[in-house]
Design a protein around this motif. Structure first.
Motif, PDB file in Angstrom:
ATOM      1  N   LEU A  32       0.855  -1.188   0.000  1.00  0.00           N
ATOM      2  CA  LEU A  32       0.000   0.000   0.000  1.00  0.00           C
ATOM      3  C   LEU A  32       0.889   1.235   0.000  1.00  0.00           C
ATOM      4  N   ARG A  33       0.576   2.192  -0.842  1.00  0.00           N
ATOM      5  CA  ARG A  33       1.339   3.441  -0.880  1.00  0.00           C
ATOM      6  C   ARG A  33       0.377   4.589  -0.629  1.00  0.00           C
ATOM      7  N   TRP A  34       0.753   5.421   0.313  1.00  0.00           N
ATOM      8  CA  TRP A  34      -0.088   6.554   0.686  1.00  0.00           C
ATOM      9  C   TRP A  34       0.612   7.856   0.339  1.00  0.00           C
ATOM     10  N   ALA A  35      -0.159   8.825  -0.122  1.00  0.00           N
ATOM     11  CA  ALA A  35       0.320  10.191  -0.356  1.00  0.00           C
ATOM     12  C   ALA A  35      -0.697  11.117   0.297  1.00  0.00           C
ATOM     13  N   GLY A  36      -0.258  11.804   1.323  1.00  0.00           N
ATOM     14  CA  GLY A  36      -1.207  12.613   2.082  1.00  0.00           C
ATOM     15  C   GLY A  36      -2.187  11.693   2.775  1.00  0.00           C
ATOM     16  N   ASN A  37      -3.468  11.885   2.559  1.00  0.00           N
ATOM     17  CA  ASN A  37      -4.494  11.029   3.150  1.00  0.00           C
ATOM     18  C   ASN A  37      -5.133  10.097   2.129  1.00  0.00           C
ATOM     19  N   SER A  38      -4.497   9.936   0.962  1.00  0.00           N
ATOM     20  CA  SER A  38      -5.074   9.105  -0.100  1.00  0.00           C
ATOM     21  C   SER A  38      -4.147   7.949  -0.450  1.00  0.00           C
ATOM     22  N   MET A  39      -4.749   6.794  -0.718  1.00  0.00           N
ATOM     23  CA  MET A  39      -3.967   5.657  -1.183  1.00  0.00           C
ATOM     24  C   MET A  39      -3.751   5.833  -2.681  1.00  0.00           C
ATOM     25  N   THR A  40      -2.474   5.774  -3.118  1.00  0.00           N
ATOM     26  CA  THR A  40      -2.162   5.988  -4.525  1.00  0.00           C
ATOM     27  C   THR A  40      -1.914   4.687  -5.278  1.00  0.00           C
ATOM     28  N   THR A  41      -1.437   3.667  -4.586  1.00  0.00           N
ATOM     29  CA  THR A  41      -1.110   2.404  -5.235  1.00  0.00           C
ATOM     30  C   THR A  41      -1.376   1.262  -4.265  1.00  0.00           C
ATOM     31  N   ASN A  42      -1.837   0.148  -4.788  1.00  0.00           N
ATOM     32  CA  ASN A  42      -1.926  -1.050  -3.964  1.00  0.00           C
ATOM     33  C   ASN A  42      -1.669  -2.261  -4.845  1.00  0.00           C
ATOM     34  N   GLY A  43      -1.329  -3.352  -4.222  1.00  0.00           N
ATOM     35  CA  GLY A  43      -1.079  -4.557  -4.997  1.00  0.00           C
ATOM     36  C   GLY A  43      -0.774  -5.733  -4.100  1.00  0.00           C
ATOM     37  N   MET A  44      -0.896  -6.894  -4.683  1.00  0.00           N
ATOM     38  CA  MET A  44      -0.593  -8.144  -3.986  1.00  0.00           C
ATOM     39  C   MET A  44       0.475  -8.889  -4.780  1.00  0.00           C
ATOM     40  N   SER A  45       1.352  -9.547  -4.064  1.00  0.00           N
ATOM     41  CA  SER A  45       2.343 -10.384  -4.730  1.00  0.00           C
ATOM     42  C   SER A  45       2.459 -11.706  -3.977  1.00  0.00           C
ATOM     43  N   THR A  46       2.747 -12.755  -4.727  1.00  0.00           N
ATOM     44  CA  THR A  46       2.976 -14.063  -4.128  1.00  0.00           C
ATOM     45  C   THR A  46       4.260 -14.631  -4.709  1.00  0.00           C
ATOM     46  N   SER A  47       4.948 -15.401  -3.904  1.00  0.00           N
ATOM     47  CA  SER A  47       6.168 -16.050  -4.381  1.00  0.00           C
ATOM     48  C   SER A  47       6.250 -17.444  -3.771  1.00  0.00           C
ATOM     49  N   ARG A  48       7.023 -18.297  -4.422  1.00  0.00           N
ATOM     50  CA  ARG A  48       7.172 -19.669  -3.957  1.00  0.00           C
ATOM     51  C   ARG A  48       8.643 -20.063  -4.043  1.00  0.00           C
ATOM     52  N   THR A  49       9.090 -20.746  -3.014  1.00  0.00           N
ATOM     53  CA  THR A  49      10.403 -21.375  -3.007  1.00  0.00           C
ATOM     54  C   THR A  49      10.188 -22.821  -2.609  1.00  0.00           C
ATOM     55  N   TRP A  50      10.830 -23.734  -3.319  1.00  0.00           N
ATOM     56  CA  TRP A  50      10.721 -25.138  -2.940  1.00  0.00           C
ATOM     57  C   TRP A  50      12.101 -25.774  -2.979  1.00  0.00           C
ATOM     58  N   THR A  51      12.312 -26.664  -2.019  1.00  0.00           N
ATOM     59  CA  THR A  51      13.607 -27.302  -1.840  1.00  0.00           C
ATOM     60  C   THR A  51      13.409 -28.813  -1.761  1.00  0.00           C
ATOM     61  N   VAL A  52      14.292 -29.537  -2.435  1.00  0.00           N
ATOM     62  CA  VAL A  52      14.297 -30.994  -2.356  1.00  0.00           C
ATOM     63  C   VAL A  52      15.595 -31.410  -1.670  1.00  0.00           C
ATOM     64  N   VAL A  53      15.469 -32.213  -0.621  1.00  0.00           N
ATOM     65  CA  VAL A  53      16.606 -32.787   0.087  1.00  0.00           C
ATOM     66  C   VAL A  53      16.614 -34.275  -0.235  1.00  0.00           C
ATOM     67  N   SER A  54      17.704 -34.754  -0.840  1.00  0.00           N
ATOM     68  CA  SER A  54      17.813 -36.165  -1.218  1.00  0.00           C
ATOM     69  C   SER A  54      18.868 -36.847  -0.370  1.00  0.00           C
ATOM     70  N   VAL A  55      18.547 -38.048   0.076  1.00  0.00           N
ATOM     71  CA  VAL A  55      19.458 -38.841   0.901  1.00  0.00           C
ATOM     72  C   VAL A  55      19.754 -40.146   0.160  1.00  0.00           C
ATOM     73  N   LEU A  56      21.035 -40.414  -0.059  1.00  0.00           N
ATOM     74  CA  LEU A  56      21.469 -41.642  -0.725  1.00  0.00           C
ATOM     75  C   LEU A  56      22.304 -42.455   0.253  1.00  0.00           C
ATOM     76  N   ARG A  57      22.014 -43.732   0.352  1.00  0.00           N
ATOM     77  CA  ARG A  57      22.722 -44.613   1.273  1.00  0.00           C
ATOM     78  C   ARG A  57      23.439 -45.714   0.492  1.00  0.00           C
ATOM     79  N   THR A  58      24.698 -45.933   0.856  1.00  0.00           N
ATOM     80  CA  THR A  58      25.485 -47.037   0.321  1.00  0.00           C
ATOM     81  C   THR A  58      26.173 -47.695   1.503  1.00  0.00           C
ATOM     82  N   GLY A  59      25.644 -48.817   1.961  1.00  0.00           N
ATOM     83  CA  GLY A  59      26.195 -49.464   3.148  1.00  0.00           C
ATOM     84  C   GLY A  59      26.053 -48.553   4.358  1.00  0.00           C
ATOM     85  N   THR A  60      27.189 -48.207   4.957  1.00  0.00           N
ATOM     86  CA  THR A  60      27.169 -47.304   6.121  1.00  0.00           C
ATOM     87  C   THR A  60      27.407 -45.859   5.726  1.00  0.00           C
TER      88      THR A  60
END
Length: 79
Positions: A32-60
């Motif tokens: 939200l952006r205000w100038a004086g007593n009026s809102m001049t701009t508004n907006g919504m944003s969304t973002s996503r981050t995803w992580t994959v953790v892989s585990v490989l086992r060979t014996g011990t």
């Protein structure tokens, strides 16, 4: 943007590791952006981050690798 649960399900289905963990973080923000007593701009944003953790086992010996992405394209999950 596909649902977070779909990202998790696809990444786990494509994994060839012994164990895998998928973490998805969705963030939303309102601007939200205000100038004086009026809102001049508004907006919504969304973002996503995803992580994959892989585990490989060979014996011990255990190896762990991670990859993080901000892509929201379902075809990028396999890569």
């Amino acid at each position: 943007m596909i649902a977070a649960q779909d990202v998790v399900e696809r990444a786990l289905a494509l994994s060839t590791a012994d164990d895998a963990i998928v973490i998805v973080t969705d963030t939303s923000a309102a601007s939200l952006r205000w100038a004086g007593n009026s809102m001049t701009t508004n907006g919504m944003s969304t973002s996503r981050t995803w992580t994959v953790v892989s585990v490989l086992r060979t014996g011990t010996e255990v190896r762990v690798g991670t990859v993080t992405s901000t892509s929201v394209d379902a075809t990028d999950i396999a890569a």
